[in-house]
Enzyme design. Structure first.
Site, PDB file in Angstrom:
ATOM      1  N   CYS A  56      -2.313  -2.526  30.603  1.00 36.85           N
ATOM      2  CA  CYS A  56      -3.105  -1.629  30.825  1.00 36.85           C
ATOM      3  C   CYS A  56      -3.063  -0.135  30.407  1.00 36.85           C
ATOM      4  CB  CYS A  56      -3.867  -1.648  32.090  1.00 36.85           C
ATOM      5  SG  CYS A  56      -5.045  -0.564  32.623  1.00 36.85           S
ATOM      6  N   CYS A  59      -3.817   2.502  32.987  1.00 35.93           N
ATOM      7  CA  CYS A  59      -2.843   2.333  33.945  1.00 35.93           C
ATOM      8  C   CYS A  59      -1.633   3.284  33.777  1.00 35.93           C
ATOM      9  CB  CYS A  59      -2.566   0.982  34.228  1.00 35.93           C
ATOM     10  SG  CYS A  59      -3.885  -0.001  34.795  1.00 35.93           S
TER      11      CYS A  59
END
Length: 129
Positions: A56, A59
């Site tokens: 991600c 993230c």
């Protein structure tokens, strides 16, 4: 010893054990099981939980902020890999990452989806301190 003193001793022992498992204070705790997260929530007044995935992009953008929060605030910071702990992610209804939960005394105080700035996170932590 009174019951209150016994409880305080047990809490102190658990905090020491948790600190040992983290490595050094001020670092995020990588959660390895549902029981581990429960232990963190029981042992800490404030816990910021970062549900993330290695693949991600957002993230990865949030990671330095989460590390700073761990180092600079009194909140424990836990990281949950949603790929490794799918049941835990499902239990907390994580449908997108990053998803952040703030717990105060084991109860959900806030839930945030997406990248959050440091100021917002610090304000939310301070509001629940």
């Amino acid at each position: 010893m009174s019951d209150a003193e016994d409880i305080d001793d047990i809490r102190e022992q658990k905090k020491e054990k948790l600190a040992e498992s983290v490595g050094s204070p001020g670092e995020p705790i990588h959660v390895d099981s549902e029981a581990h997260l429960e232990e963190i929530l029981e042992d800490s007044h404030l816990v910021l939980v970062d549900f993330y995935a290695d693949w991600c992009g957002p993230c990865k953008m949030l990671e330095p902020t989460v590390e700073e929060i761990a180092a600079e605030t009194d909140a424990a910071v836990a990281k949950v890999d949603i790929d490794a702990l799918q049941n835990l992610a499902r239990e907390y209804q994580v449908q997108g990452v990053p998803t952040l939960y703030l717990f105060a005394d084991g109860e959900v105080a806030d839930r945030m989806v997406g990248v959050q700035d440091k100021g917002t996170l610090v304000k939310k932590i301070e509001a629940n301190a």
